[in-house]
Every structure is written in C-alpha cells, then in structure tokens.
Design an enzyme around this catalytic site. Structure first.
Site, mmCIF file in Angstrom:
data_model
loop_
_atom_site.group_PDB
_atom_site.id
_atom_site.type_symbol
_atom_site.label_atom_id
_atom_site.label_comp_id
_atom_site.label_asym_id
_atom_site.label_seq_id
_atom_site.Cartn_x
_atom_site.Cartn_y
_atom_site.Cartn_z
ATOM 1 N N ASP A 5 0.855 -0.954 0.213
ATOM 2 C CA ASP A 5 0.035 0.364 0.193
ATOM 3 C C ASP A 5 0.674 1.481 -0.109
ATOM 4 O O ASP A 5 1.995 0.829 0.717
ATOM 5 C CB ASP A 5 -0.844 -0.179 1.656
ATOM 6 C CG ASP A 5 -1.876 1.482 1.770
ATOM 7 O OD1 ASP A 5 -2.293 1.934 0.468
ATOM 8 O OD2 ASP A 5 -1.566 1.606 2.131
ATOM 9 N N ASP A 35 -1.817 -0.822 6.034
ATOM 10 C CA ASP A 35 -1.844 0.371 7.344
ATOM 11 C C ASP A 35 -3.126 0.064 8.256
ATOM 12 O O ASP A 35 -4.233 0.516 8.749
ATOM 13 C CB ASP A 35 -1.412 1.106 6.753
ATOM 14 C CG ASP A 35 -1.798 2.247 6.762
ATOM 15 O OD1 ASP A 35 -1.847 3.073 6.696
ATOM 16 O OD2 ASP A 35 -2.412 2.037 5.039
ATOM 17 N N ASP A 81 -0.207 4.831 1.294
ATOM 18 C CA ASP A 81 -0.191 6.338 1.735
ATOM 19 C C ASP A 81 -0.323 5.299 3.216
ATOM 20 O O ASP A 81 -1.539 4.999 3.669
ATOM 21 C CB ASP A 81 -1.824 7.196 1.782
ATOM 22 C CG ASP A 81 -1.558 7.542 0.627
ATOM 23 O OD1 ASP A 81 -1.292 8.635 0.636
ATOM 24 O OD2 ASP A 81 -1.649 6.935 -0.893
#
Length: 226
Positions: free
Chosen positions: A11, A174, A13
């Site tokens: 991922d 995240d 961001d």
C-alpha cells in the site's frame, strides 16, 4: 521481471509513505475555499487522511454539521484532488527504511508492486516526486479498475502486472481495506504499526506486523513459503 516471481505488494499512503500532512492541507484548503475554517488536524486526523479524500471531507463536513454532507463531499472531491496534486509532496516522505527494504526484497529475486486506493495519476506523481518508482514492477491505483480495495481485484491485478500471477504473494498495508482485500484474494497481509493506529492494527488480525522496515524479511519471507 519475468513470470513466476513471488510478489510483495505495498500500500502507499500510511504504509510506504507518510502523506497525511499534504492530504490534510488539501482538505483544509477545500473547506477554506468554501468559507469555513480548517477542520482537520495534521496529526490527530492522520488516520482519516490515510483513508483518502472522501474520508477527510466526510469528517470535516460532519464537524461542520452540514445537512447535505454526501452531496457536498462529491461536489468538493475534485477540488480537493486538484489542490492535493498541486502540492503533493511538500511534507510527504517515505517511512524510514522503506526504499532500502524494497531494494533488499528485489535483490532476493522478489517482484514488488504498489496497490493503492489513491487515484493512479496522483500515485504516479507522488512516486515521481519522492523517487523510488523504479523499484516497483507495477502500480495499480484506486481508479485503475471500477473497484478499489477491499475488493481483491486491484490487488490481484497488481500482482499480475508485476509478473507474479499464480505465485505466492504478501500485501503490506495499514488499514482494514488492506486486510479485507488480502483476505478476499487469499493472500497474507502484514500491517505496519508505525502509522497513527500503532499496534491497535492487531485487531484486524493480520498475518504479521512490522514496527520498522528493517524487520520486513523476517516477517514477510516465511509467509511467501506457505
């Protein structure tokens, strides 16, 4: 890279890069252009920033108590993206050790990819400004397909484009959109704990967690051998 590579997908961001301040600056500029004071805090609202422009706008309009929040979000979304694109990397930085970790994985013969819900044009621009784009075999964004994570399709496409279709893969992320996409794709998900949620991401029941990119091999490599 050729076909048949095991793949580590990242991922963007909140996983590879801390982009919260620039995302929140764009959302606050949107509110200010509409005559409101800034609604988001660069530190305490980082969690929302990593969930994208619509999430930031939703939180801001909720705080303002507007009656037509859903419509205002959609009206404001293009402007927020425009403002963000115009100053995309003023404060954004890769997390410590991120690019070194990617380079080490590649040196082991693994393919590396990015699968993000950020629009692909913005993701490419951010990577161009921060550097390191050459370390990834594919980049799939939130508008590459009609669906986004937690739908598994973008994740699977990022693996396919990296040359890893049918081979072991791991997703590093995240948020719940990462664990959801990985679970739906039948792929292990490792979550980072250096984001705003910290070790609370354990509630998402990932296959593993890392608190620094120095630990990526010890956590990710065993998952690729399952």
């Amino acid at each position: 890279m050729g076909q048949g590579m095991a793949t580590v997908v990242f991922d963007l961001d909140g996983t590879l890069a801390d982009t919260a301040q620039d995302l929140i600056a764009a959302a606050n500029a949107t509110f200010e252009a509409q005559g409101h004071p800034p609604q988001l805090d660069p530190l305490s609202d980082a969690r929302t920033a990593f969930r994208g422009a619509r999430a930031m706008l939703r939180l801001g309009f909720e705080r303002l108590g507007v009656a037509d929040a859903a419509a205002r979000i959609e009206q404001s979304y293009p402007e927020t993206l425009r403002l963000y694109e115009a100053d995309i990397a003023r404060h954004s930085r890769f997390y410590p050790g991120a690019l070194d970790a990617v380079a080490r994985l590649r040196a082991l013969g693994l393919a590396t990819a990015i699968c993000t819900n950020k629009p692909v044009g913005l993701a490419r621009k951010l990577m161009a400004e921060l550097g390191g784009g050459q370390l990834f075999d594919s980049l799939v964004g939130g508008d590459t397909l009609p669906v986004r994570k937690p739908d598994p399709a973008p994740l699977l496409l990022s693996i396919e484009h990296a040359g890893g279709a049918g081979q072991p893969a791991v997703l590093l992320g995240d948020t719940e959109s990462d664990t959801g996409a990985a679970r739906a794709a039948g792929i292990p998900c490792v979550l980072v704990t250096f984001g705003p949620d910290g070790k609370a991401v354990s509630a998402l029941e990932p296959a593993g967690m890392i608190d620094h990119f120095d630990r990526i091999e010890e956590v990710v490599l065993p998952l690729l051998k399952r």
